[in-house]
Scaffold this active site. Structure first.
Site, PDB file in Angstrom:
ATOM      1  N   ASN A  36      10.622   9.618  -4.187  1.00 49.80           N
ATOM      2  CA  ASN A  36      10.312   8.818  -2.885  1.00 49.80           C
ATOM      3  C   ASN A  36      11.566   8.066  -2.238  1.00 49.80           C
ATOM      4  O   ASN A  36      11.904   7.121  -1.918  1.00 49.80           O
ATOM      5  CB  ASN A  36       9.703   7.560  -3.828  1.00 49.80           C
ATOM      6  CG  ASN A  36       9.126   6.527  -2.694  1.00 49.80           C
ATOM      7  OD1 ASN A  36       8.428   6.992  -1.714  1.00 49.80           O
ATOM      8  ND2 ASN A  36       9.352   5.341  -3.125  1.00 49.80           N
ATOM      9  N   LYS A  85       5.277   2.902  -8.065  1.00 48.16           N
ATOM     10  CA  LYS A  85       5.058   1.185  -7.993  1.00 48.16           C
ATOM     11  C   LYS A  85       4.100   0.709  -6.988  1.00 48.16           C
ATOM     12  O   LYS A  85       4.225  -0.274  -6.609  1.00 48.16           O
ATOM     13  CB  LYS A  85       6.566   0.837  -7.266  1.00 48.16           C
ATOM     14  CG  LYS A  85       6.966   1.288  -6.129  1.00 48.16           C
ATOM     15  CD  LYS A  85       8.342   0.967  -5.733  1.00 48.16           C
ATOM     16  CE  LYS A  85       8.909   1.467  -4.391  1.00 48.16           C
ATOM     17  NZ  LYS A  85       8.278   0.927  -3.324  1.00 48.16           N
ATOM     18  N   SER A 125       7.916  -6.615 -13.339  1.00 54.28           N
ATOM     19  CA  SER A 125       7.086  -7.262 -11.984  1.00 54.28           C
ATOM     20  C   SER A 125       6.458  -8.341 -12.145  1.00 54.28           C
ATOM     21  O   SER A 125       5.929  -8.537 -13.434  1.00 54.28           O
ATOM     22  CB  SER A 125       6.096  -6.083 -11.560  1.00 54.28           C
ATOM     23  OG  SER A 125       5.351  -6.680 -10.642  1.00 54.28           O
ATOM     24  N   TYR A 150      -0.662  -0.311 -11.957  1.00 57.68           N
ATOM     25  CA  TYR A 150       0.673  -0.317 -11.810  1.00 57.68           C
ATOM     26  C   TYR A 150       1.122  -1.763 -12.997  1.00 57.68           C
ATOM     27  O   TYR A 150       1.988  -1.663 -13.572  1.00 57.68           O
ATOM     28  CB  TYR A 150       1.008  -0.476 -10.638  1.00 57.68           C
ATOM     29  CG  TYR A 150       2.462  -1.332 -10.450  1.00 57.68           C
ATOM     30  CD1 TYR A 150       3.460  -0.538 -10.334  1.00 57.68           C
ATOM     31  CD2 TYR A 150       2.619  -2.680 -10.188  1.00 57.68           C
ATOM     32  CE1 TYR A 150       4.947  -1.126 -10.323  1.00 57.68           C
ATOM     33  CE2 TYR A 150       3.780  -3.127  -9.936  1.00 57.68           C
ATOM     34  CZ  TYR A 150       4.817  -2.272 -10.106  1.00 57.68           C
ATOM     35  OH  TYR A 150       6.419  -2.931  -9.950  1.00 57.68           O
ATOM     36  N   LYS A 154       3.436  -2.106 -16.367  1.00 58.48           N
ATOM     37  CA  LYS A 154       4.909  -2.908 -16.477  1.00 58.48           C
ATOM     38  C   LYS A 154       4.524  -3.835 -17.776  1.00 58.48           C
ATOM     39  O   LYS A 154       5.491  -4.036 -18.690  1.00 58.48           O
ATOM     40  CB  LYS A 154       4.861  -3.854 -15.305  1.00 58.48           C
ATOM     41  CG  LYS A 154       5.460  -3.195 -14.215  1.00 58.48           C
ATOM     42  CD  LYS A 154       6.556  -2.375 -14.342  1.00 58.48           C
ATOM     43  CE  LYS A 154       7.169  -1.561 -13.146  1.00 58.48           C
ATOM     44  NZ  LYS A 154       8.386  -0.858 -13.415  1.00 58.48           N
ATOM     45  N   TYR A 177      10.143  -9.024 -11.001  1.00 61.30           N
ATOM     46  CA  TYR A 177      10.287  -9.220  -9.733  1.00 61.30           C
ATOM     47  C   TYR A 177       9.038  -9.739  -8.829  1.00 61.30           C
ATOM     48  O   TYR A 177       7.740  -9.443  -9.365  1.00 61.30           O
ATOM     49  CB  TYR A 177      10.581  -7.786  -8.859  1.00 61.30           C
ATOM     50  CG  TYR A 177      11.666  -6.670  -9.343  1.00 61.30           C
ATOM     51  CD1 TYR A 177      12.799  -7.282 -10.266  1.00 61.30           C
ATOM     52  CD2 TYR A 177      11.733  -5.569  -8.959  1.00 61.30           C
ATOM     53  CE1 TYR A 177      13.632  -6.255 -10.784  1.00 61.30           C
ATOM     54  CE2 TYR A 177      12.431  -4.712  -9.362  1.00 61.30           C
ATOM     55  CZ  TYR A 177      13.456  -4.966 -10.406  1.00 61.30           C
ATOM     56  OH  TYR A 177      14.434  -4.176 -10.768  1.00 61.30           O
ATOM     57  N   ASN A 179       8.723 -10.086  -4.585  1.00 60.49           N
ATOM     58  CA  ASN A 179       8.472  -9.050  -3.492  1.00 60.49           C
ATOM     59  C   ASN A 179       9.725  -8.953  -2.885  1.00 60.49           C
ATOM     60  O   ASN A 179      10.140  -9.626  -1.916  1.00 60.49           O
ATOM     61  CB  ASN A 179       7.279  -9.573  -2.569  1.00 60.49           C
ATOM     62  CG  ASN A 179       5.925  -9.286  -3.176  1.00 60.49           C
ATOM     63  OD1 ASN A 179       5.618 -10.138  -4.084  1.00 60.49           O
ATOM     64  ND2 ASN A 179       5.104  -8.506  -2.651  1.00 60.49           N
ATOM     65  N   SER A 216      -2.549  -3.489   9.159  1.00 61.80           N
ATOM     66  CA  SER A 216      -3.864  -4.027   8.344  1.00 61.80           C
ATOM     67  C   SER A 216      -3.551  -4.995   7.506  1.00 61.80           C
ATOM     68  O   SER A 216      -2.412  -4.925   6.808  1.00 61.80           O
ATOM     69  CB  SER A 216      -4.528  -2.907   7.661  1.00 61.80           C
ATOM     70  OG  SER A 216      -5.136  -1.678   8.257  1.00 61.80           O
ATOM     71  N   ARG A 295      -7.873  -5.468  -0.706  1.00 55.78           N
ATOM     72  CA  ARG A 295      -7.527  -4.064  -1.479  1.00 55.78           C
ATOM     73  C   ARG A 295      -7.630  -4.196  -2.932  1.00 55.78           C
ATOM     74  O   ARG A 295      -7.194  -5.398  -3.395  1.00 55.78           O
ATOM     75  CB  ARG A 295      -5.985  -4.023  -1.308  1.00 55.78           C
ATOM     76  CG  ARG A 295      -5.579  -2.580  -1.523  1.00 55.78           C
ATOM     77  CD  ARG A 295      -4.090  -2.471  -0.959  1.00 55.78           C
ATOM     78  NE  ARG A 295      -3.198  -3.434  -1.096  1.00 55.78           N
ATOM     79  CZ  ARG A 295      -1.856  -3.587  -0.572  1.00 55.78           C
ATOM     80  NH1 ARG A 295      -1.418  -2.713   0.118  1.00 55.78           N
ATOM     81  NH2 ARG A 295      -1.045  -4.618  -0.988  1.00 55.78           N
ATOM     82  N   ASP A 298      -5.503  -6.434  -5.567  1.00 54.14           N
ATOM     83  CA  ASP A 298      -4.570  -7.429  -5.231  1.00 54.14           C
ATOM     84  C   ASP A 298      -4.971  -8.842  -5.768  1.00 54.14           C
ATOM     85  O   ASP A 298      -6.007  -9.055  -5.718  1.00 54.14           O
ATOM     86  CB  ASP A 298      -4.711  -7.478  -3.692  1.00 54.14           C
ATOM     87  CG  ASP A 298      -3.856  -6.558  -2.989  1.00 54.14           C
ATOM     88  OD1 ASP A 298      -2.771  -6.337  -3.819  1.00 54.14           O
ATOM     89  OD2 ASP A 298      -4.017  -6.334  -1.956  1.00 54.14           O
TER      90      ASP A 298
END
Length: 336
Positions: A36, A85, A125, A150, A154, A177, A179, A216, A295, A298
């Site tokens: 990545n 991630k 995260s 994801y 974590k 973390y 963002n 979006s 999504r 979320d």
């Protein structure tokens, strides 16, 4: 001079942390599989610091390759970034996420155990909290059932580290973390997603640059002031410096337990529409965006209470949302 291994060290957060480590006098070895990112980041780090880190292209899922690396290299500590991630992608590729994010972690910790290596910093995260009952989120907030694969990797990752630290005397800190956004002030390193961006800011900058037709916005029916999801955006350089502070805490034996965790964010929540407006102001570019459905995976809102991290790590954020967005746009303009 302490020698620190940084896995995923050519990625977005990893590369900025390598720069801060070198600036603080550490010797750095990078492992990255380049899945990545690109090898050009290594030269860009070198341009910034004047020191080329030792680099090894290794897939940490291959246990024998991990062992072979440690047979040849002695390190004083590890900062572990290497992981998949993307929240959305994780829901469609769960087995890939579990294999990549957990097997590599176990292999690294096994080498630390076998070779008596101390000092482990884990890239965790705020997704471990799920949808928190109270905002801002403190470290006392319960770790709930993860909303995404994801996030679950974590959560499980932290549990693995805690068990290993108790059993094998490894001192570890997980940084949760929020963002990370922005780019280094030199504009030589920044967020460089391969393919379609999974995070908001690179999609914003690519849309403004004409690379993407439109942005979006996933949902405008959340229970927030403008209906869009709220997140805590932290400048990546501030986040990188938190890793140095956490590492120093372990080296100086200031940690209170063998495994600790800290929230690392700006402490301020911003909605998606607020970020769009702030970007338009910072860049002078109007953004073409449309509202689409939510999504999967979320949550409504997440922003940090950083009081504990500020005190324990002697660290705090220095850069604003506007500064972060401005640097992200300058970084985008440099890309071909």
């Amino acid at each position: 001079m302490k020698k620190i291994l940084v896995t995923g060290g050519l990625g977005f957060i990893g590369s900025h942390t390598v720069v801060e480590l070198q600036s603080a006098g550490f010797e750095v070895i990078i492992i990255d599989d380049l899945s990545n990112t690109t090898i050009s980041v290594l030269d860009n780090i070198t341009e910034i610091t004047g020191k080329k880190p030792d680099f090894h292209q290794i897939d940490l899922r291959i246990k024998n390759d991990v062992k072979n690396f440690f047979d040849k290299h002695q390190v004083d500590g590890i900062i572990h970034f290497a992981a998949f991630k993307a929240v959305g992608e994780s829901m469609h590729k769960p087995l890939d996420y579990y294999e990549n994010n957990l097997s590599a972690l176990v292999y690294l910790l096994q080498e630390m155990r076998d070779r008596k290596i101390d000092h482990f910093i884990f890239s965790s995260s705020c997704t471990v909290y799920g949808q928190a009952d109270e905002l801002p989120i403190t470290e006392k907030a319960p770790v709930k059932k993860a909303e995404s694969v994801y996030g679950n990797t974590k959560q499980i990752g932290e549990e693995i580290i805690e068990d290993a630290s108790k059993a094998h005397g490894i001192n570890a800190i997980a940084l949760r973390y929020f963002n990370p956004i922005g780019a280094h002030e030199s504009v030589k390193i920044g967020e460089l997603p391969i393919g379609v961006p999974q995070n908001l800011i690179p999609f914003v900058t690519q849309t403004a640059a004409g690379i993407r037709k439109e942005l979006s916005v996933f949902g405008d029916d959340y229970p927030t002031s403008d209906g869009t999801a709220i997140r805590d955006y932290i400048h990546v350089v501030d986040l990188a410096k938190a890793h140095i502070a956490a590492l120093q805490r372990l080296i100086n034996k200031n940690n209170k337990k063998s495994f600790e965790f800290f929230n690392v964010g700006s402490g301020t929540g911003s909605s998606v529409l607020e970020v769009i407006k702030a970007f338009e102001k910072a860049s002078g570019k109007p953004l073409n965006y449309k509202i689409v459905g939510r999504r999967e995976g979320d949550i409504t809102a997440a922003y940090a209470d950083t009081t504990i991290a500020n005190k324990a790590l002697n660290w705090k954020t220095e850069k604003s949302l506007d500064e972060a967005l401005d640097s992200a746009w300058k970084w985008q303009l440099k890309q071909k």
